[in-house]
Design an enzyme around this catalytic site. Sequence first.
Site, PDB file in Angstrom:
ATOM      1  N   HIS A  81      29.620  49.647  39.756  1.00 50.19           N
ATOM      2  CA  HIS A  81      29.690  50.323  40.813  1.00 50.19           C
ATOM      3  C   HIS A  81      30.459  51.581  40.798  1.00 50.19           C
ATOM      4  O   HIS A  81      31.830  50.842  41.369  1.00 50.19           O
ATOM      5  CB  HIS A  81      30.142  50.241  42.084  1.00 50.19           C
ATOM      6  CG  HIS A  81      28.503  49.018  42.740  1.00 50.19           C
ATOM      7  ND1 HIS A  81      28.410  48.147  44.015  1.00 50.19           N
ATOM      8  CD2 HIS A  81      27.475  48.519  41.794  1.00 50.19           C
ATOM      9  CE1 HIS A  81      26.966  48.186  43.575  1.00 50.19           C
ATOM     10  NE2 HIS A  81      26.345  47.790  42.637  1.00 50.19           N
ATOM     11  N   TYR A 119      27.909  51.661  53.866  1.00 51.35           N
ATOM     12  CA  TYR A 119      28.816  51.439  55.172  1.00 51.35           C
ATOM     13  C   TYR A 119      27.259  52.331  56.270  1.00 51.35           C
ATOM     14  O   TYR A 119      28.037  53.420  55.853  1.00 51.35           O
ATOM     15  CB  TYR A 119      30.209  52.297  54.826  1.00 51.35           C
ATOM     16  CG  TYR A 119      31.100  51.161  53.894  1.00 51.35           C
ATOM     17  CD1 TYR A 119      30.358  50.623  52.432  1.00 51.35           C
ATOM     18  CD2 TYR A 119      31.379  49.597  54.471  1.00 51.35           C
ATOM     19  CE1 TYR A 119      30.998  49.846  51.688  1.00 51.35           C
ATOM     20  CE2 TYR A 119      32.235  48.968  53.550  1.00 51.35           C
ATOM     21  CZ  TYR A 119      32.255  48.424  52.240  1.00 51.35           C
ATOM     22  OH  TYR A 119      32.502  47.796  52.014  1.00 51.35           O
ATOM     23  N   PRO A 158      36.207  41.869  56.836  1.00 50.15           N
ATOM     24  CA  PRO A 158      36.054  41.665  55.058  1.00 50.15           C
ATOM     25  C   PRO A 158      35.650  43.233  54.740  1.00 50.15           C
ATOM     26  O   PRO A 158      34.781  43.956  53.932  1.00 50.15           O
ATOM     27  CB  PRO A 158      34.541  41.012  54.934  1.00 50.15           C
ATOM     28  CG  PRO A 158      34.527  41.077  56.819  1.00 50.15           C
ATOM     29  CD  PRO A 158      35.948  41.366  57.655  1.00 50.15           C
ATOM     30  N   LYS A 217      38.571  42.667  50.546  1.00 51.86           N
ATOM     31  CA  LYS A 217      39.899  42.734  49.978  1.00 51.86           C
ATOM     32  C   LYS A 217      40.338  41.523  50.131  1.00 51.86           C
ATOM     33  O   LYS A 217      41.138  40.961  48.733  1.00 51.86           O
ATOM     34  CB  LYS A 217      40.887  43.665  50.855  1.00 51.86           C
ATOM     35  CG  LYS A 217      40.461  44.984  50.678  1.00 51.86           C
ATOM     36  CD  LYS A 217      41.131  45.632  48.920  1.00 51.86           C
ATOM     37  CE  LYS A 217      41.254  47.067  48.834  1.00 51.86           C
ATOM     38  NZ  LYS A 217      40.366  47.560  48.035  1.00 51.86           N
ATOM     39  N   TYR A 255      40.389  51.402  47.634  1.00 51.87           N
ATOM     40  CA  TYR A 255      39.207  50.697  47.632  1.00 51.87           C
ATOM     41  C   TYR A 255      38.755  50.083  46.626  1.00 51.87           C
ATOM     42  O   TYR A 255      39.027  48.750  46.137  1.00 51.87           O
ATOM     43  CB  TYR A 255      37.704  51.257  48.151  1.00 51.87           C
ATOM     44  CG  TYR A 255      36.485  50.446  48.076  1.00 51.87           C
ATOM     45  CD1 TYR A 255      36.003  51.233  49.126  1.00 51.87           C
ATOM     46  CD2 TYR A 255      35.754  50.006  47.278  1.00 51.87           C
ATOM     47  CE1 TYR A 255      35.336  49.841  49.465  1.00 51.87           C
ATOM     48  CE2 TYR A 255      34.731  48.623  47.530  1.00 51.87           C
ATOM     49  CZ  TYR A 255      34.255  49.544  48.837  1.00 51.87           C
ATOM     50  OH  TYR A 255      33.532  48.356  49.340  1.00 51.87           O
TER      51      TYR A 255
HETATM   52  C1  LIG Z   1      32.120  33.040  55.137  1.00 48.64           C
HETATM   53  C2  LIG Z   1      33.220  34.390  54.824  1.00 48.64           C
HETATM   54  C3  LIG Z   1      32.634  35.028  53.893  1.00 48.64           C
HETATM   55  C4  LIG Z   1      33.486  35.697  53.516  1.00 48.64           C
HETATM   56  N1  LIG Z   1      33.032  37.263  52.871  1.00 48.64           N
HETATM   57  C5  LIG Z   1      33.861  38.027  51.941  1.00 48.64           C
HETATM   58  C6  LIG Z   1      34.106  39.555  51.740  1.00 48.64           C
HETATM   59  O1  LIG Z   1      32.236  39.702  51.732  1.00 48.64           O
HETATM   60  N2  LIG Z   1      34.451  39.752  50.947  1.00 48.64           N
HETATM   61  C7  LIG Z   1      35.964  40.095  50.851  1.00 48.64           C
HETATM   62  O2  LIG Z   1      36.680  40.309  50.078  1.00 48.64           O
HETATM   63  N3  LIG Z   1      36.070  38.872  51.316  1.00 48.64           N
HETATM   64  C8  LIG Z   1      35.491  37.788  51.939  1.00 48.64           C
HETATM   65  N4  LIG Z   1      35.877  36.774  52.307  1.00 48.64           N
HETATM   66  C9  LIG Z   1      36.765  35.897  52.300  1.00 48.64           C
HETATM   67  C10 LIG Z   1      37.553  35.784  51.175  1.00 48.64           C
HETATM   68  O3  LIG Z   1      36.475  34.367  50.546  1.00 48.64           O
HETATM   69  C11 LIG Z   1      38.681  35.274  50.771  1.00 48.64           C
HETATM   70  O4  LIG Z   1      39.789  36.209  51.172  1.00 48.64           O
HETATM   71  C12 LIG Z   1      38.829  33.878  49.832  1.00 48.64           C
HETATM   72  O5  LIG Z   1      38.085  32.746  49.128  1.00 48.64           O
HETATM   73  C13 LIG Z   1      40.426  33.788  49.341  1.00 48.64           C
HETATM   74  O6  LIG Z   1      40.814  32.892  48.255  1.00 48.64           O
HETATM   75  P1  LIG Z   1      41.908  31.708  48.569  1.00 48.64           P
HETATM   76  O7  LIG Z   1      41.513  31.630  47.407  1.00 48.64           O
HETATM   77  O8  LIG Z   1      42.906  32.422  49.328  1.00 48.64           O
HETATM   78  O9  LIG Z   1      41.061  30.630  49.673  1.00 48.64           O
HETATM   79  P2  LIG Z   1      40.181  30.596  50.079  1.00 48.64           P
HETATM   80  O10 LIG Z   1      38.446  30.402  49.463  1.00 48.64           O
HETATM   81  O11 LIG Z   1      39.495  29.732  51.087  1.00 48.64           O
HETATM   82  O12 LIG Z   1      40.178  28.759  49.235  1.00 48.64           O
HETATM   83  C14 LIG Z   1      40.856  27.522  49.508  1.00 48.64           C
HETATM   84  C15 LIG Z   1      40.704  26.340  49.022  1.00 48.64           C
HETATM   85  O13 LIG Z   1      41.668  25.292  49.504  1.00 48.64           O
HETATM   86  C16 LIG Z   1      40.628  24.336  49.775  1.00 48.64           C
HETATM   87  N5  LIG Z   1      41.563  23.437  51.063  1.00 48.64           N
HETATM   88  C17 LIG Z   1      41.359  24.194  52.059  1.00 48.64           C
HETATM   89  N6  LIG Z   1      41.949  22.845  52.724  1.00 48.64           N
HETATM   90  C18 LIG Z   1      42.523  22.089  52.236  1.00 48.64           C
HETATM   91  C19 LIG Z   1      43.389  20.592  51.928  1.00 48.64           C
HETATM   92  N7  LIG Z   1      43.421  20.373  53.400  1.00 48.64           N
HETATM   93  N8  LIG Z   1      42.945  19.882  50.559  1.00 48.64           N
HETATM   94  C20 LIG Z   1      42.783  20.541  49.686  1.00 48.64           C
HETATM   95  N9  LIG Z   1      41.928  21.285  49.662  1.00 48.64           N
HETATM   96  C21 LIG Z   1      42.529  22.528  51.298  1.00 48.64           C
HETATM   97  C22 LIG Z   1      39.598  24.647  49.898  1.00 48.64           C
HETATM   98  O14 LIG Z   1      38.051  23.844  50.083  1.00 48.64           O
HETATM   99  C23 LIG Z   1      39.414  25.659  49.392  1.00 48.64           C
HETATM  100  O15 LIG Z   1      38.827  25.499  48.125  1.00 48.64           O
HETATM  101  C24 LIG Z   1      35.168  35.875  53.269  1.00 48.64           C
HETATM  102  C25 LIG Z   1      36.034  34.906  53.795  1.00 48.64           C
HETATM  103  C26 LIG Z   1      34.341  33.764  54.458  1.00 48.64           C
HETATM  104  C27 LIG Z   1      35.379  32.426  55.012  1.00 48.64           C
END
Ligand SMILES: Cc1cc2nc3c(=O)[nH]c(=O)nc-3n(C[C@H](O)[C@H](O)[C@H](O)COP(=O)(O)OP(=O)(O)OC[C@H]3O[C@@H](n4cnc5c(N)ncnc54)[C@H](O)[C@@H]3O)c2cc1C
Length: 391
Positions: A72, A201, A293, A297, A385
């Site tokens: 995009h 948006y 969101p 980011k 962005y």
């Molecule tokens: C419903 C939802 C919608 C979203 N939509 C957007 C969006 O549209 N745009 C955007 O930019 N961001 C969005 N986000 C945010 C984005 O998805 C997150 O910022 C991103 O997933 C961060 O990655 P991470 O690896 O730090 O954490 P996570 O993706 O949360 O990964 C953490 C991992 O650790 C695991 N874990 C947790 N606790 C434990 C434990 N005790 N032991 C072992 N494993 C564990 C979890 O199962 C998970 O697999 C959204 C988040 C959610 C919840």
Amino acid sequence: MRTPVGIIGAGPAGLFLALLLERLGIESVVLEMHSRKYCEQRVRAGLLEQGTVNLMRELGVGERLKRQGLEHGGIELRFAGRGHRIDFRELAGGKCVTIYAQHEVIKDLIAARLAANRPIIFEAKDVSVQNLQGSAPAIHFRANGMAEQLECDFIAGCDGFHGVCRPSIPPGALTIYEREYPFAWLGILAQAPPSSDELIYAYHQRGFALLSMRSPEISRLYLQCAPDEDIAQWPDERIWEELHKRFATVDGWKLTEGPVIQKGVTGMRSFVTEPMQFGKLFLAGDAAHIVPPTGAKGLNLAVADVRVLAQALGEFYASGKNQLLARYSETCLRRVWKVQRFSWWMTSLLHRFVDHKPFDQRRQLAELDYVTSSRAAAQTLAENYVGLPME
Ligand SMILES: Cc1cc2nc3c(=O)[nH]c(=O)nc-3n(C[C@H](O)[C@H](O)[C@H](O)COP(=O)(O)OP(=O)(O)OC[C@H]3O[C@@H](n4cnc5c(N)ncnc54)[C@H](O)[C@@H]3O)c2cc1C
């Protein structure tokens, strides 16, 4: 069991870190509480910054992204019944963003990890971290009903906002900066071709709406709603009716409907932990910070953290120096706060706040008018962005 780097969490932060370390010749073990299937089906973010796309290519996991990702070159800001395009390619030095669902990224990263015969322990239960300030930090967990201990040089807390790593740090060692928003997003996935080639948006009297997509067949749509919104009060017909109202234009633009295949309410908050390190534990991604969101980011910021961490660990294992490790938190937080600022700004610009007076609505409309009519203002939006450059 022993490994140089124990990684807790197989989300974007944990899996990108594992792959970056592997390319540097540093072994690691990834522990994940959920099953592989669960991780690969969890619907979340869907927009990749240019830097995240480039990294996937460099790491050799960009094959499906190249085929299926939707590039995009801009977004539309819609207000007062009219659309205004922000042209990223023109304003941000040719950069763009790519639509490719987070769970597809996860599938690619897990496949690469397993193809290289590197360990991911799924369904690890009762994970806890020990001895974070000592010379031999360890992760305790249960796998297949057996109690296990993983000794490490370093632990990467990539376990998301509700994980165990951040709460394992003594509260006095951390400062938390937080902001809750008085609204949430009601999001749907619909089996309907996106009604626009790019994200829309929409600012509206009734509240914000976002048109996004996951593929040429699947639309992702959001409505601003109350933080405690009861999804049961939103049958599909009511959601479509509200979406039509908020996206309506003076020239009769049409929103394509289709069967709703998933819906849910996502809360909005800004959250930062400082520092992002305690002894041998390094927090990355949502474990350390959350952004609303609106700026898309969350995933991209998680990837930026682990790039910094991988480089610092690379320096340590190559030369024994720990300068980059010592600066990990400081380096990440510079970007984290800029991204927090941008995400807060996009959220404040586009949403209706309960305490807004008519003055505030006029001010928001004036700012939208400014952003879409001043090259300088549009450029500021565009460069944030598509993703600020990595330091
Ligand atoms: C419903 C939802 C919608 C979203 N939509 C957007 C969006 O549209 N745009 C955007 O930019 N961001 C969005 N986000 C945010 C984005 O998805 C997150 O910022 C991103 O997933 C961060 O990655 P991470 O690896 O730090 O954490 P996570 O993706 O949360 O990964 C953490 C991992 O650790 C695991 N874990 C947790 N606790 C434990 C434990 N005790 N032991 C072992 N494993 C564990 C979890 O199962 C998970 O697999 C959204 C988040 C959610 C919840």
